[in-house]
Scaffold this active site. Sequence first.
Site, short mmCIF file in Angstrom:
data_model
loop_
_atom_site.label_atom_id
_atom_site.label_comp_id
_atom_site.label_asym_id
_atom_site.label_seq_id
_atom_site.Cartn_x
_atom_site.Cartn_y
_atom_site.Cartn_z
N ASN A 1 0.87 -1.18 0.00
CA ASN A 1 0.00 0.00 0.00
C ASN A 1 0.91 1.22 0.00
OD1 ASN A 1 -1.78 2.07 0.44
ND2 ASN A 1 -2.39 1.41 2.49
N LYS B 1 0.13 4.24 -0.28
CA LYS B 1 -0.49 5.43 0.32
C LYS B 1 -0.25 6.64 -0.60
CE LYS B 1 -0.13 3.15 4.73
NZ LYS B 1 -0.07 3.23 6.19
N HIS C 1 -9.39 1.12 4.69
CA HIS C 1 -8.13 1.33 5.41
C HIS C 1 -8.37 2.25 6.61
CE1 HIS C 1 -4.06 2.52 6.37
NE2 HIS C 1 -3.69 1.40 5.79
N GLU D 1 -6.78 4.64 7.69
CA GLU D 1 -6.59 6.08 7.41
C GLU D 1 -7.83 6.67 6.76
OE1 GLU D 1 -2.86 5.51 5.40
OE2 GLU D 1 -2.01 4.88 7.32
N GLU E 1 -5.25 -5.01 10.39
CA GLU E 1 -4.25 -3.99 10.64
C GLU E 1 -4.55 -3.29 11.97
OE1 GLU E 1 -2.21 -2.72 6.72
OE2 GLU E 1 -3.86 -1.34 7.08
N GLY F 1 2.62 2.32 10.74
CA GLY F 1 3.56 3.44 10.62
C GLY F 1 4.27 3.80 11.91
N SER G 1 3.54 -2.14 10.24
CA SER G 1 5.01 -2.21 10.43
C SER G 1 5.57 -3.59 10.09
CB SER G 1 5.39 -1.79 11.85
OG SER G 1 4.97 -0.45 12.10
P1 13P Z 1 3.14 0.39 7.64
O1 13P Z 1 3.67 -0.88 7.04
O2 13P Z 1 3.87 1.62 7.15
O3 13P Z 1 3.02 0.31 9.11
O4 13P Z 1 1.65 0.56 7.06
C1 13P Z 1 0.78 -0.50 7.15
C2 13P Z 1 -0.42 -0.16 6.38
O5 13P Z 1 -1.20 0.71 6.75
C3 13P Z 1 -0.67 -0.90 5.15
O6 13P Z 1 -1.94 -0.64 4.66
#
Ligand code: 13P
Length: 248
Positions: A9, A11, A94, A96, A166, A172, A212
Amino acid sequence: MRKPIIAGNWKMNKTPAEATELIEALKPLVKDAQCDVVVCPPFVCLPAAVEAAKGSNIKVGAQNVHFEKSGAFTAEVSVDMLKALGVEYVIVGHSERRQYFGETDAVVNKRALAALEGGITPIICVGELKSERESGITHAIVELQTRLVLANMTECQVKKCVIAYEPVWAIGTGLTATKEDAQEVIAFIRSIVCDMYGSEVAEAIRIQYGGSMNPKNATELMGMPDIDGGLIGGASLKAPDFTAVVNY
Ligand code: 13P
């Protein structure tokens, strides 16, 4: 029995030219992967990404999709538009999108259903907040999300879905769920799918871990019996790191 699936992803990162560059770098490195390999760049990079991935084992996914076919939905993108580009996967729900853009489980369910009806595989995200884990309500939250996002589907549709567990506190942050904690929640999600749609569907659906995940922890996470893949954020932006996860 379930083929693992590792998806990146990206982002809000990379221009179209940078997307091409990253996929070109990945192609030779991931060509022998034993899992499905997916990259999910921003919308504007999708044409370049599909072009770059042609003839390789890398599939392209989007990061969201609207549930209506067309109309007055400013800034949204339809399933048909993604299909026309050659996009095969789409992330929905997601954290976010939930946190910053107010997406609810009901909307996520509609997006997932629209994707399935159009022949695109949804990667549906669920996961608890830090405060929810600390309050001991992880199962309650994840159960509610799972039941709502998978509502109104046929058994055949659920089998095609990918769920990404997740935990929001792991995204992150560099904090990864332990392999035991990730396995435990993912097995719990599978038990909810079993309760809703039966054991055959529960055994078929692929459930990823995300948060992560990186070259250092991918092997142990992927070694757990119910973890069928990963949804990778930061570590998907660099060819060597994403390759190391894909070839876990
Ligand atoms: P990270 O791997 O940067 O923690 O992000 C995970 C994520 O949100 C994947 O959709």
